[in-house]
Design an enzyme around this catalytic site. Structure first.
Site, PDB file in Angstrom:
ATOM      1  N   GLU A  85       0.810  -1.222   0.000  1.00 20.05           N
ATOM      2  CA  GLU A  85       0.000   0.000   0.000  1.00 20.05           C
ATOM      3  C   GLU A  85       0.845   1.273   0.000  1.00 20.05           C
ATOM      4  OE1 GLU A  85      -4.111  -1.643   2.077  1.00 20.05           O
ATOM      5  OE2 GLU A  85      -2.440  -1.137   3.391  1.00 20.05           O
ATOM      6  N   GLU A  96      -8.052  -1.121   9.542  1.00 26.41           N
ATOM      7  CA  GLU A  96      -7.216  -0.064  10.158  1.00 26.41           C
ATOM      8  C   GLU A  96      -7.857   1.313  10.275  1.00 26.41           C
ATOM      9  OE1 GLU A  96      -6.083  -1.730   7.324  1.00 26.41           O
ATOM     10  OE2 GLU A  96      -4.873  -3.286   8.290  1.00 26.41           O
ATOM     11  N   ASP A 155     -11.728  -6.565  -3.186  1.00 26.36           N
ATOM     12  CA  ASP A 155     -12.550  -7.785  -3.110  1.00 26.36           C
ATOM     13  C   ASP A 155     -13.926  -7.415  -2.577  1.00 26.36           C
ATOM     14  OD1 ASP A 155     -10.591  -7.696  -0.529  1.00 26.36           O
ATOM     15  OD2 ASP A 155     -12.603  -8.331   0.031  1.00 26.36           O
TER      16      ASP A 155
HETATM   17  O1  4EH Z   1      -4.590  -4.768   6.135  1.00 22.74           O
HETATM   18  C1  4EH Z   1      -5.605  -5.728   5.947  1.00 22.74           C
HETATM   19  C2  4EH Z   1      -5.386  -6.526   4.687  1.00 22.74           C
HETATM   20  C3  4EH Z   1      -6.046  -7.894   4.692  1.00 22.74           C
HETATM   21  S1  4EH Z   1      -5.385  -9.055   5.829  1.00 22.74           S
HETATM   22  C4  4EH Z   1      -6.926  -5.025   5.720  1.00 22.74           C
HETATM   23  N1  4EH Z   1      -6.825  -4.621   4.330  1.00 22.74           N
HETATM   24  C5  4EH Z   1      -6.083  -5.669   3.651  1.00 22.74           C
HETATM   25  C6  4EH Z   1      -8.078  -4.199   3.692  1.00 22.74           C
HETATM   26  C7  4EH Z   1      -9.017  -5.279   3.225  1.00 22.74           C
HETATM   27  C8  4EH Z   1      -9.858  -6.061   4.010  1.00 22.74           C
HETATM   28  N2  4EH Z   1     -10.040  -6.114   5.356  1.00 22.74           N
HETATM   29  C9  4EH Z   1     -10.951  -6.995   5.832  1.00 22.74           C
HETATM   30  C10 4EH Z   1      -9.245  -5.662   1.911  1.00 22.74           C
HETATM   31  N3  4EH Z   1     -10.209  -6.621   1.868  1.00 22.74           N
HETATM   32  C11 4EH Z   1     -10.592  -6.887   3.156  1.00 22.74           C
HETATM   33  C12 4EH Z   1     -11.532  -7.797   3.711  1.00 22.74           C
HETATM   34  N4  4EH Z   1     -11.681  -7.814   5.058  1.00 22.74           N
HETATM   35  N5  4EH Z   1     -12.283  -8.614   2.944  1.00 22.74           N
HETATM   36  C13 4EH Z   1      -4.101  -9.861   5.005  1.00 22.74           C
HETATM   37  C14 4EH Z   1      -3.957  -9.897   3.656  1.00 22.74           C
HETATM   38  N6  4EH Z   1      -2.936 -10.533   3.077  1.00 22.74           N
HETATM   39  C15 4EH Z   1      -2.046 -11.168   3.806  1.00 22.74           C
HETATM   40  C16 4EH Z   1      -2.183 -11.155   5.165  1.00 22.74           C
HETATM   41  N7  4EH Z   1      -3.195 -10.512   5.736  1.00 22.74           N
END
Ligand code: 4EH
Length: 234
Positions: free
Chosen positions: A12, A173, A196
């Site tokens: 990011e 966050e 997503d």
């Molecule tokens: O920082 C976390 C990331 C996923 S956890 C929150 N971010 C991405 C936003 C997000 C999100 N949060 C909750 C995007 N889609 C989401 C969702 N639910 N469906 C992560 C991702 N990759 C590797 C490890 N942990």
């Protein structure tokens, strides 16, 4: 003026650092902070690591230790609103913590005594984002973002969050960063590009679109910095 730009994951903030080129790295509080001067203004940039606790720590550090007086967040999010598709941008009008639950004591979801369910983002920067969107020829939706320490990959949970907080997108966050900035009187702006739909395909979609959506968000946030500078000149 010193501007903080934060994300949660390396992906990011990478596009932001790439655009800025030269920066100084400072290690503090088990994290790396990148400092540079951009068009005569000081910037501090960092990714916090995932979740409410790490994002709280990073936002607080950027303000209290590095002296940021405005904070911009750039990243990706899961869509709740069916009008938000992968790659689309959402600006948070206000944020809540969907996993904060003392309802056993009669309080609403997301509420603790002396707190509030929602924290509002800075109205002036939301206005500026409309100018930026127009100039970039992009559509940016405004909406409510719900935050929790959970990657949501479940239609039922997503719908519950949507219904309970009237939320349009969710992530892990923004709500905590909002609490910090609100308490410390630092205007903040939270932008997310959809990666997503927080459904059963979420982890696959996330892995596929993290990078491209993070770039979408980062490009917009950098234009927001330009806009803030343009406005502070007059
Ligand atoms: O920082 C976390 C990331 C996923 S956890 C929150 N971010 C991405 C936003 C997000 C999100 N949060 C909750 C995007 N889609 C989401 C969702 N639910 N469906 C992560 C991702 N990759 C590797 C490890 N942990």
């Amino acid at each position: 003026m010193k501007i903080a730009i934060m994300g949660a994951m390396p992906e990011e903030v990478a596009p932001i650092l790439e655009k800025l080129g030269d920066y100084k790295t400072i290690e503090y509080a088990n994290n790396k902070f990148y400092e540079t001067t951009y068009k005569g203004v000081e910037l501090v940039i960092a990714y916090s690591k995932i979740g409410k606790v790490f994002s709280t720590l990073t936002a607080t550090t950027m303000i209290q230790h590095f002296g940021a007086d405005v904070l911009l967040f750039s990243g990706v999010a899961g869509a709740i609103s069916p009008t938000l598709k992968v790659g689309d941008l959402i600006v948070a009008t206000k944020l809540a913590q969907h996993d904060l639950d003392i309802t056993a004591f009669g309080h609403p979801y997301g509420f603790v005594p002396e707190g509030s369910v929602f924290v509002e983002a800075d109205k002036r920067m939301i206005e500026l984002s409309k100018e930026v969107a127009k100039e970039m020829g992009k559509v940016v939706q405004e909406g409510i973002i719900a935050t929790g320490d959970q990657f949501v990959a479940n239609e039922e949970r997503k719908n519950w969050i949507g219904a309970t907080f009237n939320a349009d997108a969710l992530e892990m966050e923004g709500g905590s960063v909002a609490v910090v900035c609100n308490a410390l009187n630092v205007p903040f702006f939270i932008l997310r590009a959809i990666s997503d739909a927080a459904d059963m395909d979420a982890s696959f979609s996330f892995d596929t679109f993290l990078e491209t959506s993070a770039i979408e968000s980062a490009e917009f946030v950098l234009k927001m910095v330009d806009k803030l500078l343009e406005k502070s000149e007059n």
